[in-house]
Design an enzyme around this catalytic site. Structure first.
Site, mmCIF file in Angstrom:
data_model
loop_
_atom_site.group_PDB
_atom_site.id
_atom_site.type_symbol
_atom_site.label_atom_id
_atom_site.label_comp_id
_atom_site.label_asym_id
_atom_site.label_seq_id
_atom_site.Cartn_x
_atom_site.Cartn_y
_atom_site.Cartn_z
ATOM 1 N N SER A 19 -5.969 3.641 4.541
ATOM 2 C CA SER A 19 -5.557 2.768 3.543
ATOM 3 C C SER A 19 -6.543 2.076 2.804
ATOM 4 O O SER A 19 -6.406 0.901 2.353
ATOM 5 C CB SER A 19 -4.385 1.949 3.897
ATOM 6 O OG SER A 19 -3.744 1.431 2.821
ATOM 7 N N SER A 59 0.880 -1.269 0.253
ATOM 8 C CA SER A 59 0.036 0.030 -0.078
ATOM 9 C C SER A 59 0.676 1.329 0.024
ATOM 10 O O SER A 59 0.241 2.363 0.189
ATOM 11 C CB SER A 59 -0.787 0.107 1.287
ATOM 12 O OG SER A 59 -2.280 -0.736 0.938
ATOM 13 N N LYS A 63 0.127 3.723 -2.588
ATOM 14 C CA LYS A 63 -1.057 4.773 -2.478
ATOM 15 C C LYS A 63 -0.405 6.104 -2.584
ATOM 16 O O LYS A 63 -1.111 7.169 -2.862
ATOM 17 C CB LYS A 63 -2.003 4.551 -1.340
ATOM 18 C CG LYS A 63 -2.979 3.223 -1.385
ATOM 19 C CD LYS A 63 -3.892 2.963 -0.271
ATOM 20 C CE LYS A 63 -4.824 1.962 -0.692
ATOM 21 N NZ LYS A 63 -4.066 0.688 -0.446
#
Length: 448
Positions: free
Chosen positions: A129, A65, A68
């Site tokens: 997230s 993640s 992102k």
């Protein structure tokens, strides 16, 4: 005599036995220079991009993640350019609905018939997230996640990232996208990037859109508060104030966890006016077991090293002139020379114990010179070169965004172009001077 021989035999038998017993106590992962248990790590000064420490930082690894951060960068850019707005609404489709309902993943469940503002979705991305929300943002910007991948790759190239591979906007393994992963990517693909590129992405995100920290520093917020869809979003960054691994000055940036990538984290913290960025990838404990604690312990070690061992030093003040290069020659000007000086002070975060190892080096831009001289007219403040800091001994990791940014060297004064008469007389003088030098050289040669 017999007793002495028995002792020898006992010792002979005990040595291999002790070796066997000791082997079982050796940790699976040996300590690195800072005692880190990671596949890769890097620490940089957030202001200058100076690399303070690195371990295998050029090795491509799963980033989960931390992906992102790229999605956030492109979002901020789209907002800045007016392509989309914070109040713009997104209507949920089958893809984002299906992904958002998977509570095995980090998500805020989206209603199948619901609409959500970009600001709501962004906060779910930056704080929690949320994966479905991330895809929703990508679709809003580019129409489809497949098209959004093109923007990610273009931006990565523009920022100078290396060895990256993007297969989705979230950092999930494509197998978690329920068969709806972007076209042209594999069903089991996952995003990959070296720690150095991750740090570079974070560096640009903080420089270009520092407002991201206003959201990443929030440790908890309720999504859709006051509605039946309300859900508490606790930040996955457990180094924020109030969390179990809190660290003074932490206000971002992005965690990442998948089976492929392991436990990763891009963290940033500020203390005494200094900000650093740390990236740890595939963090484990001394026994080789990955965990949230392992990634935050590794990050803490990097932060402690940066804040404890480094300080900002001014090596060259503005207006500094090199002793043996205070001026440059000028042709076709009213003056024969022009003074040069350093335009801006050179400050850099370096290991305090090594500050005397760095010396400034003047580098003249040869493209600005002709026959080792500048040609008039010359404006005041004309850039004629730069100053680099060179380390006399030991390892210097360089900078995340350049080899050595240094500072510009500029002309201190203006030099006007000489008039035609002066140029003519100068040319005549040069001609006779060359004739005289040739003649004297010839005469001297006769008596050798």
């Amino acid at each position: 005599m017999v007793k002495r021989e028995m002792r020898r035999w006992v010792a002979f038998l005990l040595v291999p036995l002790l070796l066997i017993m000791t082997l079982g106590t050796v940790p699976v992962y040996a300590d690195s220079a800072l005692g880190l248990h990671v596949d890769s790590a890097i620490l940089i000064d957030a202001e200058s991009g100076k690399i303070l420490y690195e371990e295998d930082a050029d090795k491509p690894l799963g980033i989960a993640s931390m992906t992102k951060m790229m999605t956030e960068y492109i979002l901020f850019e789209a907002i800045e350019e007016g392509t989309i707005s914070w109040d713009q609404e997104y209507k949920v489709n089958d893809y984002t609905y299906a992904v958002s309902q998977d509570r095995r993943l980090s998500n805020v469940p989206l209603r199948k018939d619901g609409t959500y503002t970009i600001r709501e979705l962004y906060e779910a991305v930056a704080i929690y997230s949320a994966n479905g929300a991330t895809i929703a943002v990508a679709e809003t910007i580019a129409g489809t996640e497949t098209e959004f991948l093109k923007l990610m790759n273009a931006k990565a190239k523009e920022l100078g990232l290396k060895d990256y591979k993007f297969v989705n906007s979230t950092g999930l393994n494509n197998s978690d996208l329920q068969g709806m992963h972007p076209q042209g990517t594999g069903a089991e693909d996952e995003n990959v990037m070296p720690a150095k590129s991750v740090a570079k992405l974070a560096y640009h995100l903080l420089h270009d859109y520092p407002e991201v920290l206003e959201t990443t520093k929030i440790n908890s917020k309720v999504f859709r508060e006051g509605t039946s869809d309300a859900i508490k979003m606790d930040n996955w960054n457990f180094m924020l104030p109030g969390f179990v691994y809190q660290y003074e000055g932490v206000d971002g940036l992005k965690t990442g966890t998948t089976d492929f990538a392991g436990h990763c984290f891009t963290g940033t913290a500020t203390r005494d006016g200094k900000r650093v960025i740390a990236v740890v990838m595939k963090a484990v404990d001394a026994k080789g077991v990955g965990s949230y604690k392992a990634r935050f312990d590794a990050t803490r070690a990097l932060f402690d090293y940066g804040f404890g061992q480094f300080s900002e030093v001014e090596f060259v003040p503005a207006g500094y002139q090199f002793k043996d290069s205070k001026t440059l020659d000028v042709v076709k000007g009213k003056a024969k020379t022009v003074a040069v000086e350093v335009k801006e002070p050179i400050r850099m975060m370096v290991k305090t114990s090594e500050k005397d190892q760095y010396v400034p080096k003047l580098v003249i831009d040869e493209s600005k010179m002709k026959d080792n001289a500048l040609q008039a007219p010359i404006k005041k403040g004309t850039v004629v070169g730069n100053v680099n800091l060179v380390k006399k001994e030991g390892t210097d990791y360089g900078f995340i965004d350049s080899d050595n940014p240094g500072a510009d060297v500029v002309t201190k004064d203006a030099v006007e172009k000489a008039g035609w008469f002066s140029l003519t007389m100068s040319a005549i003088g040069d001609f006779f001077a060359s004739v005289w030098n040739g003649a004297t050289g010839f005469v001297k040669g006769l008596f050798k």
